[in-house]
Motif scaffolding. Structure first.
Motif, PDB file in Angstrom:
ATOM      1  N   PHE A 120       0.832  -1.196   0.000  1.00  0.00           N
ATOM      2  CA  PHE A 120       0.000   0.000   0.000  1.00  0.00           C
ATOM      3  C   PHE A 120       0.871   1.251   0.000  1.00  0.00           C
ATOM      4  N   LEU A 121       0.301   2.329  -0.508  1.00  0.00           N
ATOM      5  CA  LEU A 121       0.888   3.657  -0.357  1.00  0.00           C
ATOM      6  C   LEU A 121      -0.141   4.515   0.351  1.00  0.00           C
ATOM      7  N   GLY A 122       0.199   4.989   1.533  1.00  0.00           N
ATOM      8  CA  GLY A 122      -0.687   5.861   2.295  1.00  0.00           C
ATOM      9  C   GLY A 122      -0.395   7.313   1.980  1.00  0.00           C
ATOM     10  N   ASP A 123      -1.412   8.014   1.505  1.00  0.00           N
ATOM     11  CA  ASP A 123      -1.293   9.456   1.265  1.00  0.00           C
ATOM     12  C   ASP A 123      -1.056  10.149   2.603  1.00  0.00           C
ATOM     13  N   GLU A 124      -0.533  11.362   2.567  1.00  0.00           N
ATOM     14  CA  GLU A 124      -0.156  12.014   3.815  1.00  0.00           C
ATOM     15  C   GLU A 124      -1.346  12.384   4.710  1.00  0.00           C
ATOM     16  N   ASN A 125      -2.553  12.373   4.174  1.00  0.00           N
ATOM     17  CA  ASN A 125      -3.709  12.697   5.018  1.00  0.00           C
ATOM     18  C   ASN A 125      -4.314  11.447   5.662  1.00  0.00           C
ATOM     19  N   LEU A 126      -3.737  10.289   5.393  1.00  0.00           N
ATOM     20  CA  LEU A 126      -4.214   9.042   5.984  1.00  0.00           C
ATOM     21  C   LEU A 126      -3.742   8.971   7.437  1.00  0.00           C
ATOM     22  N   ASP A 127      -4.645   8.602   8.334  1.00  0.00           N
ATOM     23  CA  ASP A 127      -4.289   8.526   9.753  1.00  0.00           C
ATOM     24  C   ASP A 127      -3.160   7.526   9.983  1.00  0.00           C
ATOM     25  N   TRP A 128      -2.229   7.908  10.835  1.00  0.00           N
ATOM     26  CA  TRP A 128      -1.085   7.075  11.167  1.00  0.00           C
ATOM     27  C   TRP A 128      -1.534   5.720  11.710  1.00  0.00           C
ATOM     28  N   GLN A 129      -2.650   5.706  12.451  1.00  0.00           N
ATOM     29  CA  GLN A 129      -3.127   4.467  13.051  1.00  0.00           C
ATOM     30  C   GLN A 129      -3.450   3.408  11.984  1.00  0.00           C
ATOM     31  N   GLU A 155       5.358   1.867  -7.734  1.00  0.00           N
ATOM     32  CA  GLU A 155       5.658   0.899  -6.678  1.00  0.00           C
ATOM     33  C   GLU A 155       4.757  -0.331  -6.742  1.00  0.00           C
ATOM     34  N   GLY A 156       3.746  -0.283  -7.611  1.00  0.00           N
ATOM     35  CA  GLY A 156       2.796  -1.393  -7.670  1.00  0.00           C
ATOM     36  C   GLY A 156       1.977  -1.495  -6.404  1.00  0.00           C
ATOM     37  N   ALA A 157       1.664  -0.345  -5.820  1.00  0.00           N
ATOM     38  CA  ALA A 157       0.968  -0.289  -4.536  1.00  0.00           C
ATOM     39  C   ALA A 157      -0.456   0.236  -4.707  1.00  0.00           C
ATOM     40  N   ILE A 158      -1.318  -0.203  -3.806  1.00  0.00           N
ATOM     41  CA  ILE A 158      -2.683   0.311  -3.754  1.00  0.00           C
ATOM     42  C   ILE A 158      -2.653   1.624  -2.990  1.00  0.00           C
ATOM     43  N   LEU A 159      -3.201   2.661  -3.585  1.00  0.00           N
ATOM     44  CA  LEU A 159      -3.207   3.976  -2.956  1.00  0.00           C
ATOM     45  C   LEU A 159      -4.342   4.078  -1.946  1.00  0.00           C
ATOM     46  N   LEU A 160      -3.991   4.485  -0.718  1.00  0.00           N
ATOM     47  CA  LEU A 160      -4.975   4.750   0.325  1.00  0.00           C
ATOM     48  C   LEU A 160      -4.952   6.242   0.628  1.00  0.00           C
ATOM     49  N   THR A 161      -6.102   6.885   0.521  1.00  0.00           N
ATOM     50  CA  THR A 161      -6.187   8.309   0.801  1.00  0.00           C
ATOM     51  C   THR A 161      -7.532   8.626   1.423  1.00  0.00           C
ATOM     52  N   SER A 162      -7.552   9.674   2.220  1.00  0.00           N
ATOM     53  CA  SER A 162      -8.829  10.181   2.740  1.00  0.00           C
ATOM     54  C   SER A 162      -9.061  11.597   2.202  1.00  0.00           C
ATOM     55  N   ASP A 163      -8.320  11.948   1.170  1.00  0.00           N
ATOM     56  CA  ASP A 163      -8.416  13.248   0.515  1.00  0.00           C
ATOM     57  C   ASP A 163      -9.659  13.271  -0.373  1.00  0.00           C
ATOM     58  N   LYS A 164     -10.653  14.028   0.042  1.00  0.00           N
ATOM     59  CA  LYS A 164     -11.926  14.065  -0.701  1.00  0.00           C
ATOM     60  C   LYS A 164     -11.829  14.831  -2.013  1.00  0.00           C
ATOM     61  N   ASP A 165     -10.760  15.607  -2.210  1.00  0.00           N
ATOM     62  CA  ASP A 165     -10.596  16.311  -3.478  1.00  0.00           C
ATOM     63  C   ASP A 165      -9.281  15.928  -4.160  1.00  0.00           C
TER      64      ASP A 165
END
Length: 60
Positions: A3-12, A46-56
């Protein structure tokens, strides 16, 4: 899974995935502040699934 976590994704969320033995790249630890299109390119490269909570989240 990778996975790739966008910077707005919670650390938890990142921490939990890592505890479950997933490979998680985290923009906060790599290149904070990069534009959305670069985040998407990074996930693709990176062949990673992007995880984001960025609504825009914008792709150009």
């Amino acid at each position: 899974m990778k996975f790739l976590g966008d910077e707005n994704l919670d650390w938890q969320i990142v921490e939990r995935l890592r505890l479950d033995d997933h490979e998680v790249l985290y923009v906060v630890e790599m290149e904070p502040g990069i534009p959305d299109d670069e985040v998407l390119n990074l996930a693709n490269n990176e062949g990673a699934i992007l995880l984001t909570s960025d609504k825009d989240f914008e792709m150009e």
